[in-house]
Design a protein around this motif. Sequence first.
Motif, PDB file in Angstrom:
ATOM      1  N   MET A 118       1.507   3.123  15.189  1.00 49.28           N
ATOM      2  CA  MET A 118       0.900   1.787  15.287  1.00 49.28           C
ATOM      3  C   MET A 118       1.841   0.735  14.680  1.00 49.28           C
ATOM      4  SD  MET A 118      -2.847   3.158  14.198  1.00 49.28           S
ATOM      5  CE  MET A 118      -3.541   1.651  13.585  1.00 49.28           C
ATOM      6  N   VAL A 119       1.557  -0.553  14.985  1.00 46.03           N
ATOM      7  CA  VAL A 119       2.357  -1.631  14.388  1.00 46.03           C
ATOM      8  C   VAL A 119       1.952  -1.733  12.919  1.00 46.03           C
ATOM      9  CG1 VAL A 119       2.807  -4.115  14.385  1.00 46.03           C
ATOM     10  CG2 VAL A 119       2.515  -2.901  16.549  1.00 46.03           C
ATOM     11  N   GLY A 120       2.885  -1.364  12.049  1.00 41.72           N
ATOM     12  CA  GLY A 120       2.589  -1.374  10.613  1.00 41.72           C
ATOM     13  C   GLY A 120       3.392  -0.291   9.939  1.00 41.72           C
ATOM     14  N   GLY A 121       2.953   0.137   8.784  1.00 41.50           N
ATOM     15  CA  GLY A 121       3.699   1.167   8.080  1.00 41.50           C
ATOM     16  C   GLY A 121       2.909   1.743   6.923  1.00 41.50           C
ATOM     17  N   GLY A 122       3.521   2.754   6.297  1.00 35.54           N
ATOM     18  CA  GLY A 122       2.941   3.344   5.094  1.00 35.54           C
ATOM     19  C   GLY A 122       3.853   3.016   3.926  1.00 35.54           C
ATOM     20  N   PHE A 123       3.343   3.151   2.713  1.00 37.04           N
ATOM     21  CA  PHE A 123       4.190   2.840   1.550  1.00 37.04           C
ATOM     22  C   PHE A 123       3.854   3.715   0.354  1.00 37.04           C
ATOM     23  CE2 PHE A 123       0.595  -0.189   1.510  1.00 37.04           C
ATOM     24  CZ  PHE A 123       0.064   0.022   0.253  1.00 37.04           C
ATOM     25  N   ILE A 124       4.890   3.913  -0.471  1.00 40.69           N
ATOM     26  CA  ILE A 124       4.698   4.496  -1.803  1.00 40.69           C
ATOM     27  C   ILE A 124       5.529   3.659  -2.769  1.00 40.69           C
ATOM     28  CG2 ILE A 124       5.048   6.493  -3.316  1.00 40.69           C
ATOM     29  CD1 ILE A 124       4.737   8.324  -0.979  1.00 40.69           C
ATOM     30  N   TYR A 125       4.880   3.136  -3.799  1.00 39.23           N
ATOM     31  CA  TYR A 125       5.594   2.410  -4.845  1.00 39.23           C
ATOM     32  C   TYR A 125       5.297   3.120  -6.160  1.00 39.23           C
ATOM     33  CZ  TYR A 125       5.563  -1.236  -1.234  1.00 39.23           C
ATOM     34  OH  TYR A 125       5.696  -1.927  -0.060  1.00 39.23           O
ATOM     35  N   THR A 126       6.339   3.309  -6.970  1.00 37.91           N
ATOM     36  CA  THR A 126       6.123   4.018  -8.235  1.00 37.91           C
ATOM     37  C   THR A 126       5.729   3.045  -9.341  1.00 37.91           C
ATOM     38  OG1 THR A 126       8.483   3.804  -8.704  1.00 37.91           O
ATOM     39  CG2 THR A 126       7.759   5.874  -7.718  1.00 37.91           C
ATOM     40  N   ASN A 127       4.664   3.391 -10.061  1.00 38.89           N
ATOM     41  CA  ASN A 127       4.294   2.669 -11.279  1.00 38.89           C
ATOM     42  C   ASN A 127       4.636   3.572 -12.451  1.00 38.89           C
ATOM     43  OD1 ASN A 127       3.122   0.561  -9.694  1.00 38.89           O
ATOM     44  ND2 ASN A 127       1.416   1.955  -9.281  1.00 38.89           N
ATOM     45  N   LYS A 128       4.269   3.152 -13.671  1.00 39.27           N
ATOM     46  CA  LYS A 128       4.652   3.971 -14.837  1.00 39.27           C
ATOM     47  C   LYS A 128       4.040   5.371 -14.742  1.00 39.27           C
ATOM     48  CE  LYS A 128       6.014   0.808 -18.449  1.00 39.27           C
ATOM     49  NZ  LYS A 128       5.690  -0.609 -18.305  1.00 39.27           N
ATOM     50  N   GLU A 129       2.728   5.429 -14.581  1.00 39.17           N
ATOM     51  CA  GLU A 129       2.060   6.734 -14.560  1.00 39.17           C
ATOM     52  C   GLU A 129       1.177   6.902 -13.338  1.00 39.17           C
ATOM     53  OE1 GLU A 129       0.244   6.749 -18.439  1.00 39.17           O
ATOM     54  OE2 GLU A 129       1.952   7.880 -19.194  1.00 39.17           O
ATOM     55  N   THR A 130       1.450   6.101 -12.333  1.00 47.13           N
ATOM     56  CA  THR A 130       0.702   6.211 -11.074  1.00 47.13           C
ATOM     57  C   THR A 130       1.634   5.899  -9.907  1.00 47.13           C
ATOM     58  OG1 THR A 130       0.025   3.886 -11.200  1.00 47.13           O
ATOM     59  CG2 THR A 130      -1.562   5.505 -12.021  1.00 47.13           C
ATOM     60  N   LEU A 131       1.153   6.261  -8.726  1.00 40.86           N
ATOM     61  CA  LEU A 131       1.829   5.857  -7.486  1.00 40.86           C
ATOM     62  C   LEU A 131       0.861   4.979  -6.714  1.00 40.86           C
ATOM     63  CD1 LEU A 131       3.103   9.363  -6.250  1.00 40.86           C
ATOM     64  CD2 LEU A 131       4.388   7.657  -7.571  1.00 40.86           C
ATOM     65  N   SER A 132       1.389   3.914  -6.086  1.00 44.57           N
ATOM     66  CA  SER A 132       0.581   3.133  -5.149  1.00 44.57           C
ATOM     67  C   SER A 132       0.908   3.668  -3.764  1.00 44.57           C
ATOM     68  CB  SER A 132       0.934   1.654  -5.237  1.00 44.57           C
ATOM     69  OG  SER A 132       0.554   1.135  -6.486  1.00 44.57           O
ATOM     70  N   VAL A 133      -0.086   4.237  -3.102  1.00 46.69           N
ATOM     71  CA  VAL A 133       0.147   4.909  -1.818  1.00 46.69           C
ATOM     72  C   VAL A 133      -0.784   4.284  -0.783  1.00 46.69           C
ATOM     73  CG1 VAL A 133       0.041   7.129  -0.608  1.00 46.69           C
ATOM     74  CG2 VAL A 133       0.670   7.063  -3.024  1.00 46.69           C
ATOM     75  N   GLY A 134      -0.233   3.811   0.318  1.00 46.79           N
ATOM     76  CA  GLY A 134      -1.128   3.178   1.284  1.00 46.79           C
ATOM     77  C   GLY A 134      -0.533   3.006   2.663  1.00 46.79           C
ATOM     78  N   ILE A 135      -1.354   2.447   3.521  1.00 49.82           N
ATOM     79  CA  ILE A 135      -0.931   2.111   4.885  1.00 49.82           C
ATOM     80  C   ILE A 135      -1.441   0.710   5.194  1.00 49.82           C
ATOM     81  CG2 ILE A 135      -0.864   4.463   5.857  1.00 49.82           C
ATOM     82  CD1 ILE A 135      -3.863   2.412   6.612  1.00 49.82           C
ATOM     83  N   ALA A 136      -0.721   0.025   6.084  1.00 48.26           N
ATOM     84  CA  ALA A 136      -1.191  -1.304   6.525  1.00 48.26           C
ATOM     85  C   ALA A 136      -0.780  -1.485   7.981  1.00 48.26           C
ATOM     86  CB  ALA A 136      -0.566  -2.398   5.668  1.00 48.26           C
ATOM     87  N   CYS A 137      -1.761  -1.792   8.834  1.00 49.05           N
ATOM     88  CA  CYS A 137      -1.473  -1.977  10.267  1.00 49.05           C
ATOM     89  C   CYS A 137      -2.286  -3.153  10.785  1.00 49.05           C
ATOM     90  CB  CYS A 137      -1.891  -0.740  11.066  1.00 49.05           C
ATOM     91  SG  CYS A 137      -0.842   0.661  10.735  1.00 49.05           S
ATOM     92  N   SER A 138      -1.832  -3.699  11.913  1.00 54.51           N
ATOM     93  CA  SER A 138      -2.544  -4.850  12.445  1.00 54.51           C
ATOM     94  C   SER A 138      -3.934  -4.414  12.931  1.00 54.51           C
ATOM     95  CB  SER A 138      -1.751  -5.529  13.553  1.00 54.51           C
ATOM     96  OG  SER A 138      -1.784  -4.754  14.698  1.00 54.51           O
ATOM     97  N   ILE A 139      -4.880  -5.328  12.849  1.00 52.97           N
ATOM     98  CA  ILE A 139      -6.270  -4.988  13.181  1.00 52.97           C
ATOM     99  C   ILE A 139      -6.376  -4.562  14.642  1.00 52.97           C
ATOM    100  CG2 ILE A 139      -8.625  -5.912  13.408  1.00 52.97           C
ATOM    101  CD1 ILE A 139      -8.196  -7.488  10.923  1.00 52.97           C
ATOM    102  N   ASP A 140      -5.639  -5.252  15.535  1.00 55.50           N
ATOM    103  CA  ASP A 140      -5.762  -4.867  16.944  1.00 55.50           C
ATOM    104  C   ASP A 140      -5.219  -3.460  17.187  1.00 55.50           C
ATOM    105  OD1 ASP A 140      -3.138  -5.614  16.727  1.00 55.50           O
ATOM    106  OD2 ASP A 140      -3.051  -6.655  18.653  1.00 55.50           O
ATOM    107  N   ALA A 141      -4.251  -3.017  16.342  1.00 54.62           N
ATOM    108  CA  ALA A 141      -3.755  -1.637  16.483  1.00 54.62           C
ATOM    109  C   ALA A 141      -4.844  -0.637  16.099  1.00 54.62           C
ATOM    110  CB  ALA A 141      -2.513  -1.436  15.623  1.00 54.62           C
ATOM    111  N   PHE A 142      -5.605  -0.939  15.035  1.00 56.57           N
ATOM    112  CA  PHE A 142      -6.714  -0.051  14.644  1.00 56.57           C
ATOM    113  C   PHE A 142      -7.750   0.018  15.759  1.00 56.57           C
ATOM    114  CE2 PHE A 142      -5.363  -0.857  10.172  1.00 56.57           C
ATOM    115  CZ  PHE A 142      -5.292   0.461   9.750  1.00 56.57           C
ATOM    116  N   ILE A 143      -8.023  -1.152  16.345  1.00 54.57           N
ATOM    117  CA  ILE A 143      -9.037  -1.188  17.404  1.00 54.57           C
ATOM    118  C   ILE A 143      -8.537  -0.378  18.604  1.00 54.57           C
ATOM    119  CG2 ILE A 143     -10.267  -2.706  19.041  1.00 54.57           C
ATOM    120  CD1 ILE A 143     -10.115  -4.894  16.818  1.00 54.57           C
ATOM    121  N   GLY A 144      -7.260  -0.607  18.976  1.00 50.64           N
ATOM    122  CA  GLY A 144      -6.685   0.079  20.139  1.00 50.64           C
ATOM    123  C   GLY A 144      -6.648   1.587  19.949  1.00 50.64           C
TER     124      GLY A 144
END
Length: 434
Positions: free
Chosen positions: A223-249
């Motif tokens: 889909m149009v968008g991506g996933g991510f991992i960012y490192t924090n001190k004692e956690t990871l920020s893990v997620g995905i973000a895509c355009s709404i029309d891609a989710f609908i499609g």
Amino acid sequence: MSDKFDVAIVGAGPAGSAAALTLAREGLSVVVFERGEFPGAKNMFGGVLYTTILNKLVPNFWEEAPVERQIVKRRFGLLSEKSEAAFEFRCEDYNAAPPYNQSFSALRARFDPWLAKKAEEAGALIIPETVVDDLIWEGDKVCGVKARREGGDILADVVIAADGVNSFLAKKAGLRKEFKWNVLAVAAKEVIGLPREVIEDRFGLEGDEGVAMEFFADSVAGMVGGGFIYTNKETLSVGIACSIDAFIGKKIVPNDLLERFKKHPSIRRLIRKGETLEYSGHMIPEGGFNQVPQILTDGLLLAGDAAHLVNASLYHEGTNLAMASGLYAAEAIIEAKKKGDFSKQGLKSYQEKLECSFVMKDLKKYQKVEAWAHANPKFFTEYPDLLLDLIKDYFTISEKPKQTIQENLYKKFRTHLSPLRAMIEINKLRKTFL
Ligand SMILES: Cc1cc2nc3c(=O)[nH]c(=O)nc-3n(C[C@H](O)[C@H](O)[C@H](O)COP(=O)(O)OP(=O)(O)OC[C@H]3O[C@@H](n4cnc5c(N)ncnc54)[C@H](O)[C@@H]3O)c2cc1C
């Protein structure tokens, strides 16, 4: 509480607090309404905090701000179902203090209260747990806000709507139209706890170094968008973000897409044995330059996400633009106060400051990215699969002579993509991103 202020600000995110801090330091009376239990309580981002403006607002902020890790490594990965090719850049210079490196991982529930506190210490009145429902008008001029509290009609010379992507105030003022689904992205994110040493060993980091990783193509099911991992001190920020029309499609919901991302062979190893501590979802205004609404009218300015100021190209830079617009909005109001003119004309230096700065210049430069992404789905599906397949063939050792392997690779490439088509696609990329 006085019921007339110089400035009323709606929203204590980076845009609202940057404006409040700047105004309060100049001695203007400022009230900030925040609907969350405390500033940051309802806010989330990826997130890498870009801090060129923050460093102007609070010089040497990193000595006291609750930032997590200094980003010294960036990684962009292209995933197919079973493979990954990545570009990684690490630079020792990025270990230097800002202004050399301006990127820090952060958690908004810690960062936003800190910045709001700075504004409070400078003299701004921050009122949490208070939703602003509407604007107060005097003819065609905005002259205050209606906060959902007893005695909540508050008058002000100027109102700043820093109420985020969904800005109801911008809509009520007739400054923005209804959204189209392809200009908004939806994100789902987990904060995953892991011991500090595990994060450092697993991601090749030392001390407070951090890495920002982004993943495209199969990471989000093409889909149009991506996933991510960012490192924090004692956690990871893990997620995905895509355009709404891609989710609908694709008929998939953000949470399922995030679960799918976490199971990919390249990702599951990075988050192994982590404990999910938080889950959140949010929208991102990704329409860029072409979606920026009219940002001011008599007595009202829009700042940050409310004005759709996000550079959603490869940078995903929203916080810096939010703080910049908060700062410029405040500077324009300070100038307007000296002239005693809070009309659209009196406040127009806000628009000029944004246009002369990196904010509008960057949005303009990347204005074709969103349309390109939606018009070229092959870049998120077919082409990454082909590229990863070719790389796999290249590195698969067999008794075939390497010359034969390379000839076969070229044949496979030509079957899927003619040299002419490849040149056309590369040219499109060049025109969109360079
Ligand atoms: C998943 C995701 C990942 C992102 N990653 C990054 C990144 O890595 N780096 C980056 O720089 N940017 C990133 N961004 C963008 C960045 O988060 C935003 O651009 C930035 O937060 C905008 O700041 P803001 O102050 O304008 O709005 P917000 O941060 O949205 O703040 C708005 C505030 O207004 C309050 N509010 C709203 N309505 C009302 C009301 N009616 N009354 C009272 N209060 C109200 C809200 O509670 C909130 O506190 C990301 C965004 C998302 C969603």
